[in-house]
Design an enzyme around this catalytic site. Structure first.
Site, PDB file in Angstrom:
ATOM      1  N   PRO A 273       0.766  -0.861   0.146  1.00  0.00           N
ATOM      2  CA  PRO A 273       0.192  -0.376  -0.005  1.00  0.00           C
ATOM      3  C   PRO A 273       0.602   1.104  -0.001  1.00  0.00           C
ATOM      4  O   PRO A 273       1.698   1.129   1.201  1.00  0.00           O
ATOM      5  CB  PRO A 273      -0.663   0.361   1.063  1.00  0.00           C
ATOM      6  CG  PRO A 273       0.214  -0.996   2.171  1.00  0.00           C
ATOM      7  CD  PRO A 273       0.645  -2.268   1.174  1.00  0.00           C
TER       8      PRO A 273
ATOM      9  N   GLN B  44      -6.986  -1.628   4.343  1.00  0.00           N
ATOM     10  CA  GLN B  44      -6.324  -1.764   5.020  1.00  0.00           C
ATOM     11  C   GLN B  44      -6.576  -0.924   6.289  1.00  0.00           C
ATOM     12  O   GLN B  44      -6.774   0.200   5.602  1.00  0.00           O
ATOM     13  CB  GLN B  44      -4.486  -1.698   5.337  1.00  0.00           C
ATOM     14  CG  GLN B  44      -3.264  -1.198   5.978  1.00  0.00           C
ATOM     15  CD  GLN B  44      -2.180  -0.716   5.734  1.00  0.00           C
ATOM     16  OE1 GLN B  44      -2.027   0.388   5.433  1.00  0.00           O
ATOM     17  NE2 GLN B  44      -1.274  -1.151   5.882  1.00  0.00           N
TER      18      GLN B  44
ATOM     19  N   CYS C  20       2.693   2.645   9.848  1.00  0.00           N
ATOM     20  CA  CYS C  20       3.299   3.647   9.220  1.00  0.00           C
ATOM     21  C   CYS C  20       4.042   4.960  10.287  1.00  0.00           C
ATOM     22  O   CYS C  20       3.285   5.107  11.363  1.00  0.00           O
ATOM     23  CB  CYS C  20       2.245   4.663   8.953  1.00  0.00           C
ATOM     24  SG  CYS C  20       1.976   6.165   8.306  1.00  0.00           S
TER      25      CYS C  20
ATOM     26  N   ASN D 230       9.573  -7.275   3.724  1.00  0.00           N
ATOM     27  CA  ASN D 230       8.947  -5.681   1.943  1.00  0.00           C
ATOM     28  C   ASN D 230      10.792  -4.785   2.542  1.00  0.00           C
ATOM     29  O   ASN D 230      10.895  -4.365   3.834  1.00  0.00           O
ATOM     30  CB  ASN D 230       7.882  -5.000   3.084  1.00  0.00           C
ATOM     31  CG  ASN D 230       7.366  -4.097   2.202  1.00  0.00           C
ATOM     32  OD1 ASN D 230       7.204  -2.852   3.189  1.00  0.00           O
ATOM     33  ND2 ASN D 230       7.569  -3.660   0.686  1.00  0.00           N
ATOM     34  N   GLY D 231      10.579  -3.354   1.830  1.00  0.00           N
ATOM     35  CA  GLY D 231      11.601  -2.726   1.462  1.00  0.00           C
ATOM     36  C   GLY D 231      12.694  -2.777   1.053  1.00  0.00           C
ATOM     37  O   GLY D 231      13.240  -4.139   1.095  1.00  0.00           O
ATOM     38  N   ASP D 232      12.734  -1.508  -0.520  1.00  0.00           N
ATOM     39  CA  ASP D 232      13.748  -1.815  -0.907  1.00  0.00           C
ATOM     40  C   ASP D 232      13.766  -2.887  -2.015  1.00  0.00           C
ATOM     41  O   ASP D 232      14.819  -4.019  -2.463  1.00  0.00           O
ATOM     42  CB  ASP D 232      14.859  -1.549  -0.496  1.00  0.00           C
ATOM     43  CG  ASP D 232      15.178  -0.323   0.013  1.00  0.00           C
ATOM     44  OD1 ASP D 232      14.077   0.256   0.113  1.00  0.00           O
ATOM     45  OD2 ASP D 232      16.081  -0.135   0.926  1.00  0.00           O
TER      46      ASP D 232
ATOM     47  N   GLY E 109       6.635  -2.185  -2.982  1.00  0.00           N
ATOM     48  CA  GLY E 109       6.043  -0.624  -3.108  1.00  0.00           C
ATOM     49  C   GLY E 109       6.672   0.147  -4.463  1.00  0.00           C
ATOM     50  O   GLY E 109       6.073   0.175  -5.410  1.00  0.00           O
ATOM     51  N   ARG E 110       7.236   2.236  -3.512  1.00  0.00           N
ATOM     52  CA  ARG E 110       7.909   2.055  -4.830  1.00  0.00           C
ATOM     53  C   ARG E 110       8.385   1.653  -6.627  1.00  0.00           C
ATOM     54  O   ARG E 110       8.557   1.839  -6.927  1.00  0.00           O
ATOM     55  CB  ARG E 110       9.132   3.230  -4.501  1.00  0.00           C
ATOM     56  CG  ARG E 110       8.780   3.545  -3.356  1.00  0.00           C
ATOM     57  CD  ARG E 110       9.542   4.319  -1.568  1.00  0.00           C
ATOM     58  NE  ARG E 110      10.113   2.885  -0.961  1.00  0.00           N
ATOM     59  CZ  ARG E 110      11.049   4.061  -0.973  1.00  0.00           C
ATOM     60  NH1 ARG E 110      11.697   4.541  -0.530  1.00  0.00           N
ATOM     61  NH2 ARG E 110      11.563   2.500   0.025  1.00  0.00           N
TER      62      ARG E 110
HETATM   63  C1  LIG Z   1       4.331   7.157  -0.426  1.00  0.00           C
HETATM   64  C2  LIG Z   1       4.375   6.098   0.166  1.00  0.00           C
HETATM   65  C3  LIG Z   1       2.939   6.063   0.669  1.00  0.00           C
HETATM   66  C4  LIG Z   1       2.643   4.878   2.226  1.00  0.00           C
HETATM   67  N1  LIG Z   1       1.066   4.558   2.343  1.00  0.00           N
HETATM   68  C5  LIG Z   1       1.674   2.965   3.357  1.00  0.00           C
HETATM   69  C6  LIG Z   1      -0.077   2.848   3.266  1.00  0.00           C
HETATM   70  O1  LIG Z   1      -0.752   2.932   3.284  1.00  0.00           O
HETATM   71  N2  LIG Z   1       0.222   2.061   3.644  1.00  0.00           N
HETATM   72  C7  LIG Z   1       0.697   1.179   4.509  1.00  0.00           C
HETATM   73  O2  LIG Z   1       1.408  -0.024   5.147  1.00  0.00           O
HETATM   74  N3  LIG Z   1       2.163   1.295   4.258  1.00  0.00           N
HETATM   75  C8  LIG Z   1       2.788   2.578   3.408  1.00  0.00           C
HETATM   76  N4  LIG Z   1       4.273   2.739   3.247  1.00  0.00           N
HETATM   77  C9  LIG Z   1       4.818   1.883   3.449  1.00  0.00           C
HETATM   78  C10 LIG Z   1       5.349   0.719   2.063  1.00  0.00           C
HETATM   79  O3  LIG Z   1       3.496   0.129   2.217  1.00  0.00           O
HETATM   80  C11 LIG Z   1       6.138   0.302   1.893  1.00  0.00           C
HETATM   81  O4  LIG Z   1       6.263  -0.665   2.905  1.00  0.00           O
HETATM   82  C12 LIG Z   1       7.479   1.229   1.763  1.00  0.00           C
HETATM   83  O5  LIG Z   1       7.700   1.732   0.501  1.00  0.00           O
HETATM   84  C13 LIG Z   1       8.655  -0.089   1.908  1.00  0.00           C
HETATM   85  O6  LIG Z   1       8.749  -0.901   1.002  1.00  0.00           O
HETATM   86  P1  LIG Z   1       9.454  -0.074  -0.235  1.00  0.00           P
HETATM   87  O7  LIG Z   1      10.618  -0.376  -0.399  1.00  0.00           O
HETATM   88  O8  LIG Z   1       9.036  -1.342  -1.895  1.00  0.00           O
HETATM   89  O9  LIG Z   1       8.187   0.744  -1.141  1.00  0.00           O
HETATM   90  C14 LIG Z   1       3.897   4.089   2.074  1.00  0.00           C
HETATM   91  C15 LIG Z   1       5.198   4.566   1.170  1.00  0.00           C
HETATM   92  C16 LIG Z   1       5.183   5.288   0.745  1.00  0.00           C
HETATM   93  C17 LIG Z   1       6.699   5.610   0.155  1.00  0.00           C
END
Ligand SMILES: Cc1cc2nc3c(=O)[nH]c(=O)nc-3n(C[C@H](O)[C@H](O)[C@H](O)COP(=O)(O)O)c2cc1C
Length: 326
Positions: A18, A72, A102, A202-204, A226-227
């Site tokens: 998310p 969520q 969060c 999760n993460g990167d 995510g990103r």
């Molecule tokens: C712009 C943005 C919005 C996010 N919103 C949520 C959210 O609504 N709920 C949540 O659990 N994590 C949220 N996250 C965290 C991501 O779900 C994820 O844990 C985090 O970006 C690391 O994963 P990634 O490196 O694959 O992006 C958000 C992250 C970003 C950058």
């Protein structure tokens, strides 16, 4: 290979994270179409769900009734969380995910999100309340801990498992890291070893190589992206293919990519309405154009055009490099 428990199937075990303001319903539908096994709605405050009587678009945003979608919820009050969970389950939610990760001040100051990593008894009460309120599986998304000195995730996971949580996703950073540094996939292994329910790393994680590295370092059962999906909604599906052997999604290129971006654009316009849709769409168009190497001047025209028809006319040139009609 899939995540399969008595109550939960995630097949393939590659999820779209998310991202509030980004992974909205149009984006999640695209990611699901390209073969990702789970998508998660943007976080919604439990009290808002119950009290605010969300308007139709906000309700649709939760993806109630959509396949392989978790809704969520965030909050710090067991009663509101349970009520919200009951409501979304009654409206068709298939999985309920509790946000305990969060890091935003406006969330943690209200003692929700990752602040719960500093108050495990309250976190437990929230999980118990939600699990007791619904029949659908309840999952958890959290971080490693509040700061470097407190890696509470393993303890939280143990409590969550005992309370009936079906799966735990861990972003390999602490709250105090926000999004700095690198995700610590090995530290997610502490959570994996603490529980029997599946843990998702999760993460990167952005491609097959990082997915494999995260799985190897953590021993997790799946990954969440995510990103790394921004501007490439096929990426979780592509990772699933490379790592878990699902059919390879057809990754669009050239004219097919331009057509996909146009389709995504139109889906956003119809979901948000024209004026809001034009604005919301810009960040997605920006990511697509970054990847396509769109010339700066053309990019600027698209990013400032107020008229969707003008944007749609420019997209083949911007994304596929096709010459513009005179
Ligand atoms: C712009 C943005 C919005 C996010 N919103 C949520 C959210 O609504 N709920 C949540 O659990 N994590 C949220 N996250 C965290 C991501 O779900 C994820 O844990 C985090 O970006 C690391 O994963 P990634 O490196 O694959 O992006 C958000 C992250 C970003 C950058």
């Amino acid at each position: 290979m899939a995540i399969r428990t008595a109550t939960l199937t995630i097949d393939p075990p590659v999820a779209l994270a998310p991202l509030a303001g980004i992974t909205d319903l149009p984006f999640r539908r695209l990611a699901a179409r390209f073969g990702c096994g789970l998508v998660v709605s943007e976080m919604v405050a439990s009290r808002e769900v119950v009290q605010a009587q969300p308007e139709a678009r906000a309700r649709a945003e939760l993806g109630l009734g959509e396949a392989a979608t978790a809704v969520q919820l965030a909050g710090r009050d067991p009663w509101w969380m349970a009520e919200a969970a009951r409501l979304v389950e009654a409206s068709g939610a298939r999985i309920i995910d509790i946000n305990m990760g969060c890091p935003a001040k406006k969330v943690t100051n209200g003692l929700a999100g990752s602040a719960l990593l500093r108050d495990l008894p309250l976190a437990l009460r929230l999980i118990e309340a939600v699990v007791a309120a619904v029949k659908v599986p309840v999952t958890l998304k959290t971080r490693l801990g509040w700061d470097g000195g407190c890696h509470a995730a393993a303890e939280l996971a143990r409590m969550a498992e005992a309370a009936g949580a079906a799966m735990i996703t861990v972003h390999g950073r602490t709250r105090q890291q926000f999004y700095t540094g690198r995700a610590d996939w090995a530290a997610i292994g502490d959570v994996v070893r603490a529980v029997r329910v599946p843990v998702v790393a999760n993460g990167d994680i952005t491609d097959a190589a990082t997915a494999r590295a995260a799985l190897a370092a953590s021993g997790a059962a799946g990954v969440m992206v995510g990103r790394g999906a921004q501007g490439q909604p096929w990426q979780p599906g592509l990772i699933a293919h490379a790592v878990f052997g699902t059919p390879r999604p057809a990754v669009p290129e050239g004219a097919a990519l331009a057509a996909l971006v146009a389709e995504h654009y139109e889906a956003m316009l119809s979901f948000y309405g024209r004026d809001l849709g034009v604005r919301v769409a810009r960040k997605h168009l920006g990511w697509y154009m970054d990847r396509a190497g769109t010339p700066v001047a053309l990019r600027a025209r698209i990013m400032t055009a107020p008229d969707p028809a003008a944007v749609l006319a420019l997209l083949p040139g911007a994304i596929a490099g096709e010459a513009l009609a005179a």
